[in-house]
Structures are given as structure tokens and as C-alpha cells.
Design an enzyme around this catalytic site. Structure first.
Site, PDB file in Angstrom:
ATOM      1  N   ARG A  52     -10.609  -4.938 135.703  1.00  0.00           N
ATOM      2  CA  ARG A  52     -10.151  -5.603 136.917  1.00  0.00           C
ATOM      3  C   ARG A  52     -11.316  -6.327 137.596  1.00  0.00           C
ATOM      4  NH1 ARG A  52      -7.445  -1.431 139.925  1.00  0.00           N
ATOM      5  NH2 ARG A  52      -5.936  -1.292 138.255  1.00  0.00           N
ATOM      6  N   ARG A  61      -9.169  -7.604 144.196  1.00  0.00           N
ATOM      7  CA  ARG A  61      -9.194  -7.695 145.661  1.00  0.00           C
ATOM      8  C   ARG A  61     -10.505  -7.222 146.278  1.00  0.00           C
ATOM      9  NH1 ARG A  61      -3.951  -4.437 147.039  1.00  0.00           N
ATOM     10  NH2 ARG A  61      -4.400  -3.555 144.986  1.00  0.00           N
ATOM     11  N   ARG A  66      -5.954 -15.715 146.515  1.00  0.00           N
ATOM     12  CA  ARG A  66      -4.629 -15.096 146.616  1.00  0.00           C
ATOM     13  C   ARG A  66      -3.948 -15.413 147.945  1.00  0.00           C
ATOM     14  NH1 ARG A  66      -1.212 -13.363 145.876  1.00  0.00           N
ATOM     15  NH2 ARG A  66      -0.902 -11.132 145.684  1.00  0.00           N
ATOM     16  N   ASP A  80      -1.941 -10.277 133.453  1.00  0.00           N
ATOM     17  CA  ASP A  80      -1.298  -8.998 133.745  1.00  0.00           C
ATOM     18  C   ASP A  80      -0.599  -8.518 132.487  1.00  0.00           C
ATOM     19  OD1 ASP A  80      -0.485  -7.069 136.049  1.00  0.00           O
ATOM     20  OD2 ASP A  80       1.363  -7.423 134.925  1.00  0.00           O
ATOM     21  N   TYR A  90       7.574   0.756 131.486  1.00  0.00           N
ATOM     22  CA  TYR A  90       7.914  -0.122 132.611  1.00  0.00           C
ATOM     23  C   TYR A  90       9.351  -0.596 132.501  1.00  0.00           C
ATOM     24  CZ  TYR A  90       3.495  -0.833 135.126  1.00  0.00           C
ATOM     25  OH  TYR A  90       2.390  -0.676 135.914  1.00  0.00           O
TER      26      TYR A  90
END
Length: 318
Positions: A2, A6, A15, A51, A127
Site C-alpha cells: 500500500r 492515505r 483522492r 485494487d 468477497y
């Protein structure tokens, strides 16, 4: 892991202007957020911003990135649901990923390798079946226990789609591939052996030869020997196992990646350096270790602490 996230102000600024999915689908922005951490952290490889669930969107299940995480609006829980899935043609529906690979390679200009990635079939299936994050994976385990034929049909379709997806990434120019089995640690060894391993073997065998494959999962202390049987080049491990123990268990003839606890980056820089040194000491000078976190950087992580970790790895392993 990652790298673009953020914890970086630059990423938050980007973003603020676009949604997560729109960012993934805009190759020039993907290149920008992928390359920025390389420049600011001085890491030894770039990780493509994408992703693991992008492959599921063209299957027609209603993928949505909500505030609490990804959501599958139409979960897949029966043989009929599986039959109704659309088979994606990644070369068409995911062409933006390959354009992003080419844009990122151009921006990197050969400075460091580019790592592409995908979700492993079990994690993708979970998922699809659970509809989002899960604590106990009841629907997933119920399906393979009660209808193994439907389970295997789903996994076979996911393997085929994933191979098309990753081999197109390789054609576009990635230098290595990481396969994320983020949720596989929920499985008992016997269930992994019966319901997952045969599919992972087919996946690993189908990747274009010559590109190193990193096989990563979390909570996999009880599965490492079985995961080795899947056939990757590198085993990625989280922080819940000592690196030297994990390497001994999978064998020193394969490379290993890991494994600093991401929360350790909240410690003072001196403690971060000590923990980096402990991991490197466990390597004992062997070739084939990729220093990495045991999972993704958390959003609140101080950037200067990440840089302190990178600097410590370079200095202590020189």
C-alpha cells in the site's frame, strides 16, 4: 505494501478530486500516485496502484467502494448464482490497468522495477460470496462444504480470469507479480489442501514464465508448507511468525518477503531501526530476502517513520 495510500498527503490531495474507482481507471493518475512514494521514500521497487477486486467488476455483481470498504451488491452463494456470472474479458474490461502499467513504466524510466498484483482465487471468491468483509466466512465455508462442485466451478472460473488478467499485466510491462490471498488465513490446513491448493497450483503454473511471483497471505502460520506447494518463487509472510522460522519452513531454496508489523511504524525511529535490525539479523546474510511490511501501511502512519524504516533497511543491510 500500500505504498500509495492515505498516509501520504499527495495521495489524499488526489483522492479529494476523484473517487477511488475513477483513480484506478485513470492511467496518468495511477502513474502519478505509484511513482510519488518511490521518489519520496527511496524504496527499491514500485507497486502498481490498483485494487484486487477490479477483476470482479465486469462479472456483473455490483462492486461498490463504500465508506466501510468494498461491497458486492449481488453476492454469489449458489450454483445458479455462479452460472449467472459474466466471464470478464480482461483485455477489454480492464484495459485501463494495462494502460496504467505502460504509463507507470514510462514515468519510472527504469529507476526501479514495477510490481503488479492480483487477488488470489480464494480471497476473490470470499468477497463474491460474503458480499464484503467477514469475520467467520460462514457463507464461503458453507458453499465448499455443501456444494463442492459449485465451489470448484467458481474457483476454476476465477483462475482462468485471473490468468488472463495477470498475463496481460506482464505483456504491458510489470517486472514481478504479487498474488494477494488476504483472507486465506481463515482456513484449516485440510480445507486449504482440498479446496484451494489445486486451484493455486493451476494459477501459478499458468503465469507467463520468467516473471517472479510473490505469494502473500495474512494469518498463514498454519499454511506455509502448503502454500509453498502452490509453486511461487517468493513467499510473503506477515508479522505473526518470525522470519527465520518461516523461511526454514518453506525452504531456503525459495525467496521470502517480510515482515515488519505495520503498527511498528508508530514507534520512535530508534525502535523502528531496532526492529528492522532484528529482521535482518534473522536473514543471516542469505540472498533472497525482500524487506517489506507484513501487511499494508495504515492511513495514520507518519511518513517520516516510513522513510526511517527504508533508510534503516538500506544502511543495516549494506
Amino acid at each position: 505494501m500500500r505504498q500509495a495510500g492515505r498516509y501520504m498527503q499527495h495521495y489524499r490531495d488526489v483522492r479529494a478530486k476523484v473517487s477511488f474507482l475513477d483513480l484506478c481507471k485513470t492511467p496518468d493518475l495511477v502513474a502519478e500516485v505509484t511513482v510519488t512514494p518511490v521518489e519520496r521514500l527511496n524504496v527499491d521497487a514500485a507497486i502498481l496502484f490498483a485494487d484486487i477486486l477490479l477483476l470482479l467488476e465486469p462479472m456483473g455483481v455490483g462492486l461498490e467502494y463504500a465508506t466501510g470498504g468494498p461491497v458486492i451488491q449481488r453476492p454469489v452463494r449458489t450454483g445458479g448464482d455462479i452460472d449467472a456470472l459474466r466471464d470478464p474479458v480482461p483485455e477489454e474490461s480492464l484495459s485501463y490497468v494495462y494502460a496504467a502499467v505502460r504509463s507507470t513504466r514510462a514515468a519510472l524510466n527504469g529507476r526501479v522495477p514495477l510490481i503488479g498484483f492480483c487477488g488470489a482465487p480464494f480471497t476473490l471468491a470470499s468477497y463474491l460470496i460474503e458480499g464484503g468483509a467477514s469475520r467467520n466466512y460462514i457463507h464461503t465455508k458453507r458453499l465448499y462444504h455443501t456444494d463442492p462442485g459449485a465451489w470448484n466451478a467458481l474457483m476454476e472460473r476465477l483462475v482462468a480470469s485471473t490468468l488472463s488478467y495477470v498475463n496481460a499485466q506482464i505483456d504491458a510491462g510489470i517486472d514481478a507479480l504479487q498474488v494477494f490471498d488476504s483472507w486465506v488465513g481463515c482456513l484449516a490446513p485440510d480445507d486449504y489442501r482440498e479446496y484451494v491448493l489445486p486451484h493455486m497450483r493451476r494459477l501459478m503454473a499458468g503465469v507467463t514464465p520468467g516473471v517472479p511471483v510473490i505469494h502473500f497471505g495474512t494469518g498463514t502460520c498454519g499454511l506455509l508448507e502448503l502454500m509453498r506447494e502452490a509453486g511461487s518463487d517468493v513467499m510473503g509472510v506477515d508479522w505473526r511468525v518470525d522470519l527465520d522460522e518461516a523461511w526454514s519452513r518453506v525452504g531456503h531454496d525459495m525467496a521470502i518477503q517480510g515482515n515488519l508489523d505495520p503498527v511498528a511504524l508508530f514507534a520512535p525511529p530508534a525502535e523502528i531501526r531496532r526492529r528492522v535490525g532484528d529482521i535482518l539479523r534473522r536473514v543471516q546474510g542469505r540472498p533472497g530476502h525482500i524487506f517489506n511490511l507484513g501487511h499494508g501501511i495504515l492511513p495514520e502512519t507518519p511518513v517520516d517513520h516510513v522513510r526511517a524504516m527504508v533508510d534503516a533497511v538500506h544502511e543495516l543491510s549494506a
